[in-house]
Design a protein around this motif. Structure first.
Motif, short mmCIF file in Angstrom:
data_model
loop_
_atom_site.label_atom_id
_atom_site.label_comp_id
_atom_site.label_asym_id
_atom_site.label_seq_id
_atom_site.Cartn_x
_atom_site.Cartn_y
_atom_site.Cartn_z
N LEU A 32 1.02 -1.22 -0.02
CA LEU A 32 0.00 -0.12 -0.03
C LEU A 32 0.93 1.27 0.00
CD1 LEU A 32 -2.64 -1.00 2.69
CD2 LEU A 32 -3.10 -0.81 0.20
N PRO A 33 0.55 2.18 -0.70
CA PRO A 33 1.30 3.49 -0.83
C PRO A 33 1.02 4.50 0.22
CG PRO A 33 -0.28 3.55 -2.61
CD PRO A 33 -0.51 2.09 -1.97
N PHE A 34 1.73 5.49 0.76
CA PHE A 34 1.51 6.33 1.29
C PHE A 34 0.00 6.96 1.49
CE2 PHE A 34 1.98 10.95 2.61
CZ PHE A 34 1.82 10.86 4.05
N GLU A 35 -0.12 7.47 0.11
CA GLU A 35 -1.35 8.14 -0.47
C GLU A 35 -2.58 7.33 0.12
OE1 GLU A 35 1.19 7.70 -2.45
OE2 GLU A 35 2.00 9.62 -2.46
N PHE A 36 -2.35 5.84 0.29
CA PHE A 36 -3.72 5.25 0.90
C PHE A 36 -4.04 5.70 2.30
CE2 PHE A 36 -5.21 1.95 3.87
CZ PHE A 36 -6.38 1.54 3.01
N TYR A 37 -3.14 5.91 3.14
CA TYR A 37 -3.16 6.40 4.38
C TYR A 37 -3.49 7.73 4.57
CZ TYR A 37 -0.61 1.88 5.13
OH TYR A 37 -0.25 0.91 4.86
N GLU A 38 -3.13 8.47 3.65
CA GLU A 38 -3.53 9.97 3.63
C GLU A 38 -4.85 10.15 3.19
OE1 GLU A 38 -1.31 12.15 0.57
OE2 GLU A 38 -1.06 13.82 1.76
N THR A 67 1.54 4.64 14.89
CA THR A 67 2.84 4.87 15.76
C THR A 67 4.01 5.14 14.99
OG1 THR A 67 3.78 2.61 15.28
CG2 THR A 67 1.82 2.73 16.69
N ALA A 68 4.96 5.80 15.87
CA ALA A 68 6.20 6.23 15.18
C ALA A 68 6.64 5.46 14.27
CB ALA A 68 7.04 6.53 16.34
N VAL A 69 6.50 3.92 14.49
CA VAL A 69 7.03 2.93 13.50
C VAL A 69 6.43 3.09 12.23
CG1 VAL A 69 7.31 0.47 13.11
CG2 VAL A 69 7.45 1.52 15.38
N PHE A 85 6.23 5.05 6.54
CA PHE A 85 5.64 5.97 5.59
C PHE A 85 6.58 6.84 5.07
CE2 PHE A 85 1.49 6.26 8.12
CZ PHE A 85 1.09 4.76 7.81
N ALA A 86 7.59 7.32 5.59
CA ALA A 86 8.46 8.14 5.01
C ALA A 86 9.29 7.35 4.10
CB ALA A 86 9.60 8.75 6.01
N ARG A 87 9.72 6.31 4.43
CA ARG A 87 10.43 5.33 3.63
C ARG A 87 9.88 4.99 2.36
NH1 ARG A 87 12.29 0.25 6.42
NH2 ARG A 87 11.01 0.94 8.04
N ILE A 88 8.54 4.58 2.45
CA ILE A 88 7.87 4.14 1.04
C ILE A 88 7.62 5.29 0.47
CG2 ILE A 88 7.15 1.94 1.84
CD1 ILE A 88 4.34 3.25 2.44
N SER A 89 7.54 6.71 0.90
CA SER A 89 7.21 7.74 -0.14
C SER A 89 8.35 8.50 -0.47
CB SER A 89 6.08 8.69 0.72
OG SER A 89 6.88 9.13 1.87
N GLY A 90 9.47 8.43 0.16
CA GLY A 90 10.71 9.22 -0.26
C GLY A 90 10.52 10.53 0.51
N SER A 124 10.08 13.33 3.86
CA SER A 124 10.79 13.63 5.19
C SER A 124 9.84 12.99 6.15
CB SER A 124 11.39 14.88 5.46
OG SER A 124 10.15 15.73 5.10
N ILE A 125 10.07 12.94 7.35
CA ILE A 125 8.99 12.71 8.41
C ILE A 125 8.33 13.97 8.68
CG2 ILE A 125 9.01 12.18 10.99
CD1 ILE A 125 9.93 9.94 9.71
N GLU A 126 9.06 15.13 8.52
CA GLU A 126 8.22 16.32 8.85
C GLU A 126 7.16 16.29 7.73
OE1 GLU A 126 11.50 15.86 8.87
OE2 GLU A 126 12.66 17.47 10.12
N ARG A 127 7.25 16.08 6.51
CA ARG A 127 6.57 16.35 5.40
C ARG A 127 5.21 15.21 5.52
NH1 ARG A 127 3.57 19.12 3.39
NH2 ARG A 127 3.09 18.86 1.13
N VAL A 128 5.79 14.11 5.81
CA VAL A 128 4.74 12.83 6.06
C VAL A 128 3.67 13.47 7.41
CG1 VAL A 128 4.48 10.75 7.11
CG2 VAL A 128 6.22 10.98 5.39
N LEU A 129 4.23 13.99 8.41
CA LEU A 129 3.38 14.60 9.64
C LEU A 129 2.55 15.53 9.04
CD1 LEU A 129 5.95 14.29 12.17
CD2 LEU A 129 3.78 12.79 12.14
#
Ligand code: V47
Length: 359
Positions: free
Chosen positions: A115-121, A140-142, A147-152, A154-159
């Motif tokens: 599943l891509p990050f966009e699914f969660y978003e 969770t933080a995990v 999500f940061a790894r699969i989307s490329g 940053s953590i800040e941008r994912v959040l």
């Protein structure tokens, strides 16, 4: 010299105890004396109020690339009992929860390989539309790291993107034991303890409140528990972003962690909760998670420094796959009764600990 009396005096004077003193308490056999000090520390913060909330847990998938040894919930893709919910199914559960009075959905799941990050978003924004006003406590933080790894990104941008999509706060899972030597043995594929702390720090920086958990009663020592809590206390001194600390009693069935134990003892549960209340002086709330503790120990813990009970829950999977004997959910009335019978005042709260109603 450290004695029980010197520690007791420190607590009575409302001063912070050291890690060494916390360790001393773990080795003390006097559970009732520890409980009394924890009750004092709690009463200063919360009086007789005990918080609970009406929530529903939703686990979108049990498929996970991290195969943690303590976990009986994860499956690999293609296994018979592997499942993944669609966005619609997740929304339906949230709508049902809202209709039955829930103010929060608690969403955590496995690290799905496809599943891509966009699914969660997209799921979060769909949830916000489907169940407006219901607080979304998710990931969770995990999962955030994943999500940061699969989307490329940053953590800040994912959040940032998840907050834009409706994320309200984060649960405290994935902390396990933050001490690397233990972590390597129980969850070698999971992010490190240092990374967990780093992501939580960034989440707090982004304005999110989070919780912190501790998985105990497996192969960690009490010194590891104290070291874990010390890392949390230090971070909390910096950010103030933690709401509740939640010790999770290890449920040993169906996991790959083969230990010579049948789970934690009630004495250990109460002592751990009480010492957490005393040591984590910068946490407002110590939460008893009745799913792992059982209702009766959760109730007794209210005399041992605990001021928060999670929650109505509904459809809990992580603990029950690992053999938890507690029910799948508690009704609001059952929680109110449990708290009242312990001679405390039940206060329904929202996720951010604003009181909604006192019973
Ligand atoms: O991170 C997994 C734990 C956690 C087992 O923040 C197990 O409000 C015991 O974090 N035995 C997920 N525990 C649950 C969690 C949580 C629960 C309730 C409230 C909040 C909150 C957070 O469950 C995992 C892991 O530490 N876990 N397997 C097991 N066999």
């Amino acid at each position: 010299m450290t004695t029980f009396e010197t520690i007791a005096a420190t607590i009575r004077e409302n001063r912070r105890i050291s890690p060494k003193e916390a360790l001393f308490l773990f080795t003390s056999p006097d559970l009732l004396a520890i409980g009394e000090l924890a009750a004092l520390a709690n009463e200063r913060k919360n009086g007789k109020n005990v918080f609970f909330n009406v929530n529903r847990h939703i686990n979108p998938t049990n498929i996970c690339v991290n195969r943690c040894a303590f976990c009986a919930f994860y499956r690999t893709a293609g296994e018979n009992s592997a499942y993944s919910l669609t966005t619609d199914e997740i929304c339906r559960r949230a709508m049902e929860a809202k209709a039955s009075g829930a103010t929060e959905v608690h969403i955590v799941g496995g690290l799905h390989p496809d599943l891509p990050f966009e699914f969660y978003e997209k799921t979060l924004s769909a949830l916000r539309d489907a169940a407006p006003g219901v607080h979304i406590k998710a990931f969770t933080a995990v999962e955030i790291d994943y999500f940061a790894r699969i989307s490329g990104l940053s953590i800040e941008r994912v959040l940032e993107r998840l907050i834009d999509a409706g994320l309200g706060s984060m649960p405290g899972g994935g902390a396990e034991i933050l001490v690397e030597e233990v972590r390597h043995r129980i969850c070698p594929e999971k992010i490190s303890g240092a990374r967990w702390l780093e992501i939580i720090r960034l989440a707090h920086g982004a304005g999110l409140k989070t919780n912190a958990t501790m998985l105990y009663g497996h192969l960690e020592t009490v010194a590891d528990r104290v070291a874990h809590m010390e890392m949390l206390r230090n971070l909390q001194d910096d950010t103030g972003g933690f709401q509740a600390f939640i010790p999770l009693a290890f449920q040993p069935e169906n996991s790959n962690l083969k230990l010579d134990i049948k789970g934690t003892s009630g004495l250990d549960d109460l002592k751990t909760l009480a010492i957490a209340r005393i040591f984590l002086d910068n946490f407002d709330h110590i939460k008893a998670y009745w799913v792992m503790l059982g209702e009766k120990i959760a109730q007794v813990s209210l005399a041992f420094g605990v001021n928060d009970l999670d929650g109505t829950v509904i459809e809990e999977k992580i603990g029950h796959d690992a053999g938890a004997a507690s029910p799948q959910s508690l009704t609001k009335n059952a929680i109110i009764r449990l708290i009242s019978k312990a001679d405390k005042i039940p206060v329904e709260r929202d996720t951010l600990y604003r009181p909604l109603r006192t019973f």
